[in-house]
Design an enzyme around this catalytic site. Structure first.
Site, PDB file in Angstrom:
ATOM      1  N   CYS A   5       0.842  -1.208   0.000  1.00 50.44           N
ATOM      2  CA  CYS A   5       0.000   0.000   0.000  1.00 50.44           C
ATOM      3  C   CYS A   5       0.873   1.253   0.000  1.00 50.44           C
ATOM      4  O   CYS A   5       1.619   1.496   0.943  1.00 50.44           O
ATOM      5  CB  CYS A   5      -0.938  -0.009   1.209  1.00 50.44           C
ATOM      6  N   CYS A   8       0.391   3.541   3.039  1.00 51.29           N
ATOM      7  CA  CYS A   8       1.023   2.998   4.256  1.00 51.29           C
ATOM      8  C   CYS A   8       2.516   3.318   4.244  1.00 51.29           C
ATOM      9  O   CYS A   8       3.091   3.703   5.265  1.00 51.29           O
ATOM     10  CB  CYS A   8       0.841   1.484   4.332  1.00 51.29           C
ATOM     11  N   ASP A  31      -0.586  16.161  -2.775  1.00 54.40           N
ATOM     12  CA  ASP A  31      -0.947  15.191  -3.813  1.00 54.40           C
ATOM     13  C   ASP A  31       0.079  15.269  -4.942  1.00 54.40           C
ATOM     14  O   ASP A  31       0.525  16.353  -5.320  1.00 54.40           O
ATOM     15  CB  ASP A  31      -2.355  15.495  -4.347  1.00 54.40           C
ATOM     16  N   GLY A  92     -14.526   6.773  -7.974  1.00 55.23           N
ATOM     17  CA  GLY A  92     -13.237   7.274  -8.443  1.00 55.23           C
ATOM     18  C   GLY A  92     -12.070   6.966  -7.522  1.00 55.23           C
ATOM     19  O   GLY A  92     -10.974   7.482  -7.723  1.00 55.23           O
ATOM     20  N   THR A  94      -8.889   5.380  -6.324  1.00 53.28           N
ATOM     21  CA  THR A  94      -7.810   4.652  -6.996  1.00 53.28           C
ATOM     22  C   THR A  94      -6.767   4.133  -6.023  1.00 53.28           C
ATOM     23  O   THR A  94      -6.054   3.187  -6.327  1.00 53.28           O
ATOM     24  CB  THR A  94      -7.108   5.537  -8.052  1.00 53.28           C
ATOM     25  N   HIS A  97      -6.461   3.158   0.437  1.00 48.59           N
ATOM     26  CA  HIS A  97      -6.099   3.534   1.801  1.00 48.59           C
ATOM     27  C   HIS A  97      -6.807   4.868   1.995  1.00 48.59           C
ATOM     28  O   HIS A  97      -6.566   5.811   1.225  1.00 48.59           O
ATOM     29  CB  HIS A  97      -4.567   3.665   1.931  1.00 48.59           C
ATOM     30  N   HIS A  99      -8.288   8.359   2.362  1.00 43.61           N
ATOM     31  CA  HIS A  99      -7.661   9.683   2.305  1.00 43.61           C
ATOM     32  C   HIS A  99      -8.725  10.729   2.035  1.00 43.61           C
ATOM     33  O   HIS A  99      -9.693  10.480   1.312  1.00 43.61           O
ATOM     34  CB  HIS A  99      -6.569   9.746   1.222  1.00 43.61           C
ATOM     35  N   HIS A 101      -9.109  14.439   0.372  1.00 44.16           N
ATOM     36  CA  HIS A 101      -8.503  15.467  -0.462  1.00 44.16           C
ATOM     37  C   HIS A 101      -8.895  16.824   0.130  1.00 44.16           C
ATOM     38  O   HIS A 101     -10.088  17.076   0.345  1.00 44.16           O
ATOM     39  CB  HIS A 101      -9.064  15.410  -1.888  1.00 44.16           C
TER      40      HIS A 101
HETATM   41  P1  5GP Z   1      -8.427   8.790  -5.247  1.00 44.69           P
HETATM   42  O1  5GP Z   1      -8.597   8.753  -6.740  1.00 44.69           O
HETATM   43  O2  5GP Z   1      -8.160   7.407  -4.687  1.00 44.69           O
HETATM   44  O3  5GP Z   1      -9.527   9.492  -4.521  1.00 44.69           O
HETATM   45  O4  5GP Z   1      -7.154   9.689  -4.988  1.00 44.69           O
HETATM   46  C1  5GP Z   1      -5.860   9.197  -5.041  1.00 44.69           C
HETATM   47  C2  5GP Z   1      -4.962  10.399  -5.079  1.00 44.69           C
HETATM   48  O5  5GP Z   1      -3.672   9.990  -4.697  1.00 44.69           O
HETATM   49  C3  5GP Z   1      -4.842  11.034  -6.467  1.00 44.69           C
HETATM   50  O6  5GP Z   1      -5.207  12.405  -6.379  1.00 44.69           O
HETATM   51  C4  5GP Z   1      -3.379  10.825  -6.837  1.00 44.69           C
HETATM   52  O7  5GP Z   1      -2.839  11.922  -7.555  1.00 44.69           O
HETATM   53  C5  5GP Z   1      -2.717  10.653  -5.481  1.00 44.69           C
HETATM   54  N1  5GP Z   1      -1.540   9.801  -5.469  1.00 44.69           N
HETATM   55  C6  5GP Z   1      -1.424   8.570  -6.009  1.00 44.69           C
HETATM   56  N2  5GP Z   1      -0.204   8.048  -5.774  1.00 44.69           N
HETATM   57  C7  5GP Z   1       0.464   9.009  -5.046  1.00 44.69           C
HETATM   58  C8  5GP Z   1       1.777   9.044  -4.502  1.00 44.69           C
HETATM   59  O8  5GP Z   1       2.591   8.122  -4.623  1.00 44.69           O
HETATM   60  N3  5GP Z   1       2.114  10.168  -3.811  1.00 44.69           N
HETATM   61  C9  5GP Z   1       1.242  11.211  -3.654  1.00 44.69           C
HETATM   62  N4  5GP Z   1       1.695  12.261  -2.963  1.00 44.69           N
HETATM   63  N5  5GP Z   1      -0.003  11.205  -4.156  1.00 44.69           N
HETATM   64  C10 5GP Z   1      -0.386  10.101  -4.854  1.00 44.69           C
HETATM   65 ZN    ZN Z   2      -2.415   1.464   3.565  1.00 41.91          ZN
END
Ligand code: 5GP
Ligand code: ZN
Length: 112
Positions: A5, A8, A31, A92, A94, A97, A99, A101
């Site tokens: 992850c 993590c 991000d 949406g 991706t 874990h 989070h 925004h």
């Molecule tokens: P989700 O689409 O799951 O709501 O948001 C995932 C977010 O994590 C995306 O905005 C993506 O740009 C960000 N993200 C994905 N991998 C990484 C990473 O390795 N480091 C950082 N800082 N952000 C990441």
């Molecule tokens: Zn995790």
């Protein structure tokens, strides 16, 4: 900690990611692909896959409190800001874990 992850690994400090802020249960970092001038992710230190799995009110308060703190510290009160979590692929999500925004720094468009 789930080894594969990415959040993590970030939250544990393994990847030396610069934290914007942290508290006992949560960390905040920028991000990697910002969708707004300020786009910070607030994540729990423990692995929780998404909002539906969040059942500890202390962790919930720590996450929301940290989101509130970084928004204030980054000066987002003037322009307004948005706090969003995507729960499930259909919404949406991706990274599986949890989070939040925290986005701001410009006028934001409609939600969905
Ligand atoms: P989700 O689409 O799951 O709501 O948001 C995932 C977010 O994590 C995306 O905005 C993506 O740009 C960000 N993200 C994905 N991998 C990484 C990473 O390795 N480091 C950082 N800082 N952000 C990441
Ligand atoms: Zn995790």
């Amino acid at each position: 900690m789930t080894e594969e992850c990415i959040f993590c690994r970030i939250a544990s400090g393994e990847l030396n990611t610069e934290f914007v802020a942290q508290n006992e249960h949560a960390v905040a970092f920028d991000d990697i692909a910002p969708a707004a001038p300020t786009h910070i992710l607030v994540v729990p230190k423990q692995h929780i896959s998404s909002l539906r799995e969040l059942d500890d009110p202390i962790v919930a308060a720590s996450l929301l409190g940290l989101a509130q703190q970084v928004a204030a510290e980054r000066g987002l009160h003037d322009c307004g800001y948005r706090v969003v979590t995507n729960d499930g692929e259909g919404a949406g999500q991706t990274v599986f874990h949890l989070h939040f925004h925290v986005m701001g720094g410009r006028r934001l468009g409609p939600m969905a």
